[in-house]
Enzyme design. Structure first.
Site, PDB file in Angstrom:
ATOM      1  N   CYS A  21       0.828  -1.223   0.000  1.00 50.46           N
ATOM      2  CA  CYS A  21       0.000   0.000   0.000  1.00 50.46           C
ATOM      3  C   CYS A  21       0.853   1.260   0.000  1.00 50.46           C
ATOM      4  CB  CYS A  21      -0.905   0.021   1.223  1.00 50.46           C
ATOM      5  SG  CYS A  21      -2.044  -1.350   1.281  1.00 50.46           S
ATOM      6  N   HIS A  56      -2.487   7.259   4.810  1.00 48.34           N
ATOM      7  CA  HIS A  56      -3.032   6.099   4.096  1.00 48.34           C
ATOM      8  C   HIS A  56      -4.415   5.781   4.654  1.00 48.34           C
ATOM      9  CE1 HIS A  56      -3.463   2.399   2.053  1.00 48.34           C
ATOM     10  NE2 HIS A  56      -3.312   1.637   3.123  1.00 48.34           N
ATOM     11  N   ASN A  60      -9.898   0.510   1.860  1.00 47.51           N
ATOM     12  CA  ASN A  60      -8.456   0.631   1.652  1.00 47.51           C
ATOM     13  C   ASN A  60      -8.142   0.244   0.204  1.00 47.51           C
ATOM     14  OD1 ASN A  60      -5.702   0.243   1.551  1.00 47.51           O
ATOM     15  ND2 ASN A  60      -5.591  -0.906   3.475  1.00 47.51           N
TER      16      ASN A  60
HETATM   17  N1  ACO Z   1     -17.293  -8.787  11.198  1.00 55.03           N
HETATM   18  C1  ACO Z   1     -17.656  -9.206  12.415  1.00 55.03           C
HETATM   19  N2  ACO Z   1     -16.757  -9.688  13.307  1.00 55.03           N
HETATM   20  C2  ACO Z   1     -15.469  -9.747  12.923  1.00 55.03           C
HETATM   21  C3  ACO Z   1     -15.036  -9.312  11.651  1.00 55.03           C
HETATM   22  C4  ACO Z   1     -16.013  -8.833  10.761  1.00 55.03           C
HETATM   23  N3  ACO Z   1     -15.721  -8.392   9.535  1.00 55.03           N
HETATM   24  N4  ACO Z   1     -13.703  -9.482  11.558  1.00 55.03           N
HETATM   25  C5  ACO Z   1     -13.298  -9.991  12.735  1.00 55.03           C
HETATM   26  N5  ACO Z   1     -14.365 -10.146  13.554  1.00 55.03           N
HETATM   27  C6  ACO Z   1     -14.401 -10.666  14.919  1.00 55.03           C
HETATM   28  C7  ACO Z   1     -13.210 -11.509  15.243  1.00 55.03           C
HETATM   29  O1  ACO Z   1     -13.403 -12.846  14.830  1.00 55.03           O
HETATM   30  C8  ACO Z   1     -13.150 -11.377  16.761  1.00 55.03           C
HETATM   31  O2  ACO Z   1     -14.080 -12.261  17.302  1.00 55.03           O
HETATM   32  P1  ACO Z   1     -13.708 -13.104  18.631  1.00 55.03           P
HETATM   33  O3  ACO Z   1     -13.467 -12.061  19.687  1.00 55.03           O
HETATM   34  O4  ACO Z   1     -14.937 -13.922  18.859  1.00 55.03           O
HETATM   35  O5  ACO Z   1     -12.489 -13.871  18.283  1.00 55.03           O
HETATM   36  C9  ACO Z   1     -13.643  -9.957  17.019  1.00 55.03           C
HETATM   37  O6  ACO Z   1     -14.342  -9.562  15.823  1.00 55.03           O
HETATM   38  C10 ACO Z   1     -12.538  -8.986  17.308  1.00 55.03           C
HETATM   39  O7  ACO Z   1     -11.517  -9.173  16.349  1.00 55.03           O
HETATM   40  P2  ACO Z   1     -10.221  -8.301  16.350  1.00 55.03           P
HETATM   41  O8  ACO Z   1      -9.309  -8.788  15.273  1.00 55.03           O
HETATM   42  O9  ACO Z   1      -9.686  -8.179  17.742  1.00 55.03           O
HETATM   43  O10 ACO Z   1     -10.836  -6.878  15.952  1.00 55.03           O
HETATM   44  P3  ACO Z   1     -10.106  -5.532  15.870  1.00 55.03           P
HETATM   45  O11 ACO Z   1     -10.762  -4.549  16.743  1.00 55.03           O
HETATM   46  O12 ACO Z   1      -8.606  -5.700  16.008  1.00 55.03           O
HETATM   47  O13 ACO Z   1     -10.383  -5.099  14.389  1.00 55.03           O
HETATM   48  C11 ACO Z   1      -9.353  -5.052  12.234  1.00 55.03           C
HETATM   49  C12 ACO Z   1      -9.961  -5.923  13.325  1.00 55.03           C
HETATM   50  C13 ACO Z   1     -10.402  -4.050  11.792  1.00 55.03           C
HETATM   51  C14 ACO Z   1      -8.936  -5.925  11.073  1.00 55.03           C
HETATM   52  C15 ACO Z   1      -8.127  -4.321  12.848  1.00 55.03           C
HETATM   53  O14 ACO Z   1      -7.276  -5.217  13.457  1.00 55.03           O
HETATM   54  C16 ACO Z   1      -7.381  -3.546  11.807  1.00 55.03           C
HETATM   55  O15 ACO Z   1      -7.855  -2.573  11.247  1.00 55.03           O
HETATM   56  N6  ACO Z   1      -6.114  -3.938  11.524  1.00 55.03           N
HETATM   57  C17 ACO Z   1      -5.327  -3.287  10.514  1.00 55.03           C
HETATM   58  C18 ACO Z   1      -5.695  -3.881   9.199  1.00 55.03           C
HETATM   59  C19 ACO Z   1      -5.240  -3.054   8.061  1.00 55.03           C
HETATM   60  O16 ACO Z   1      -5.427  -1.847   8.049  1.00 55.03           O
HETATM   61  N7  ACO Z   1      -4.639  -3.717   7.069  1.00 55.03           N
HETATM   62  C20 ACO Z   1      -4.174  -3.135   5.922  1.00 55.03           C
HETATM   63  C21 ACO Z   1      -3.158  -2.057   6.207  1.00 55.03           C
HETATM   64  S1  ACO Z   1      -1.796  -2.136   5.210  1.00 55.03           S
HETATM   65  C22 ACO Z   1      -2.383  -1.951   3.739  1.00 55.03           C
HETATM   66  O17 ACO Z   1      -3.006  -0.966   3.503  1.00 55.03           O
HETATM   67  C23 ACO Z   1      -2.214  -3.068   2.786  1.00 55.03           C
END
Ligand code: ACO
Length: 333
Positions: free
Chosen positions: A120, A253, A283
């Site tokens: 990215c 970003h 994204n």
């Molecule tokens: N819908 C519903 N529930 C979900 C989803 C979804 N889409 N995705 C995950 N969950 C659940 C998980 O299974 C978990 O359930 P559990 O507690 O029963 O195990 C719960 O939600 C919490 O999951 P977390 O991973 O702790 O959620 P978090 O608050 O960390 O959010 C997220 C997840 C949004 C992916 C976050 O970690 C994030 O934004 N990370 C960065 C990702 C990113 O930006 N990547 C790309 C950047 S680099 C680039 O641009 C290529």
């Protein structure tokens, strides 16, 4: 890598164009594929909808209209471009490069053309390269394109990645200008974090469990992103002897509103100086920063003379910041 632009060799953006697929996909639609909800996605990411390419649309189908719009705004013909860089992880195919395909379509017969892979962060790396080629006298007019069709890499059963990404591309023309343009860059990579966001099996290494889908450790990427957006911005500001108070517009970003809010708070940027459009596009990887620039222009938030700070981060893990004084008048095409 960190550096200040060479005094007396001013280079800036003289044209900007963007293209996203027509197809809008809402959070509610995604909840038909996986167990998720509009509420969860908006709360955790700030994303409301994204654009998804049709089966017929490849990256060059987005990159070309974006490039044509940028050229038209700069008043430059394709044949006058002597460097084309396409930053992407989803080229039309491994080879020929998407840059070569674009060069051919634009009639840029004198251009060096290649793709650049920095996740990215690709657009920021490509901007720095374009600047360097012009400042070093190797090129006179560069076309820098950032774009991805990440939907091709979606696992439509994986809710942890599916909801985050969208498709789109943006292009800028870089030329010498009489007044100050780019001020400085900071770019970096930490390959040790590579497995936090990867596509195993997409190259020459054989994996036992390879498939063609994005794999991500969301929490690790979140930690990396919140740290690096702040650090990279602070480093480039210090190198350029500027402070955050000198920044008129901050373009991070567009991955997740929570990541952006964290960086904004830590850096001390007032919220009215931050551009956010992840709610409408998700994204879009290398398309993210040019799409945000275009929105800021369309909203009349970006005017000549303003100091703009842009920071990208992504797979690699990589990151990159640029500071420039905006020189272009008028909205993106
Ligand atoms: N819908 C519903 N529930 C979900 C989803 C979804 N889409 N995705 C995950 N969950 C659940 C998980 O299974 C978990 O359930 P559990 O507690 O029963 O195990 C719960 O939600 C919490 O999951 P977390 O991973 O702790 O959620 P978090 O608050 O960390 O959010 C997220 C997840 C949004 C992916 C976050 O970690 C994030 O934004 N990370 C960065 C990702 C990113 O930006 N990547 C790309 C950047 S680099 C680039 O641009 C290529």
């Amino acid at each position: 890598m960190i550096g200040r632009a060479t005094a007396g060799l001013e280079v800036s953006i003289t044209g900007l164009g963007c293209k996203v697929p027509e197809r809008v996909m809402t959070n509610d639609e995604l909840s038909q594929f996986v167990d998720t909800s509009d509420e969860w996605i908006r709360e955790r990411t700030g994303i409301r909808e994204r654009r998804i390419a049709s089966q017929e649309e490849a990256l060059s189908d987005l990159a070309l209209p974006a490039a044509r719009a940028a050229l038209a705004q700069a008043g430059v013909e394709g044949a006058e471009i002597d460097l084309i860089i396409v930053a992407t992880v989803t080229p039309d195919m491994a080879f020929p490069s998407t840059a070569a395909i674009v060069a051919d379509a634009l009639g840029a017969t004198d251009a060096a053309a290649y793709d650049l892979s920095a996740g990215c962060t690709g657009f920021m790396y490509a901007l720095a390269q374009g600047y360097g080629m012009l400042a070093g006298g190797l090129a006179r007019r560069a076309l820098v394109i950032g774009g991805d069709v990440l939907s091709r890499l979606f696992d439509w059963t994986d809710r942890s990645t599916l909801v985050l990404f969208g498709d789109g591309a943006g292009a800028v023309v870089l030329e010498a200008v009489p007044q100050q343009g780019f001020i400085g860059f900071e770019l970096g990579a930490d390959g040790a974090g590579g497995e936090s966001l990867w596509l195993p099996g997409s190259g020459s290494r054989i994996f036992d469990e390879a498939d063609r889908h994005i794999k991500m450790n969301g929490r690790e990427v979140f930690k990396f992103a919140t740290r690096i957006l702040v650090q990279s911005a602070e480093d480039v500001l210090a190198k350029c002897e500027l402070t955050i108070d000198d920044v008129d517009l901050y373009i991070p970003h567009q991955a997740n509103v929570r990541i952006i809010d964290h960086a904004t708070r830590k850096l001390g940027v007032p919220s009215d100086r931050v551009v956010i459009n992840v709610d409408r596009y998700g994204n879009t990887s290398s398309g993210s920063i040019p799409l945000a620039l275009a929105d800021a222009l369309a909203d009349d938030r970006l005017r000549p003379g303003m100091v703009v700070l842009m920071t990208g981060m992504g797979a690699g893990l990589t990151w990159g910041s640029a500071i420039m004084r905006w020189t272009m008048d008028g909205a993106a095409a």
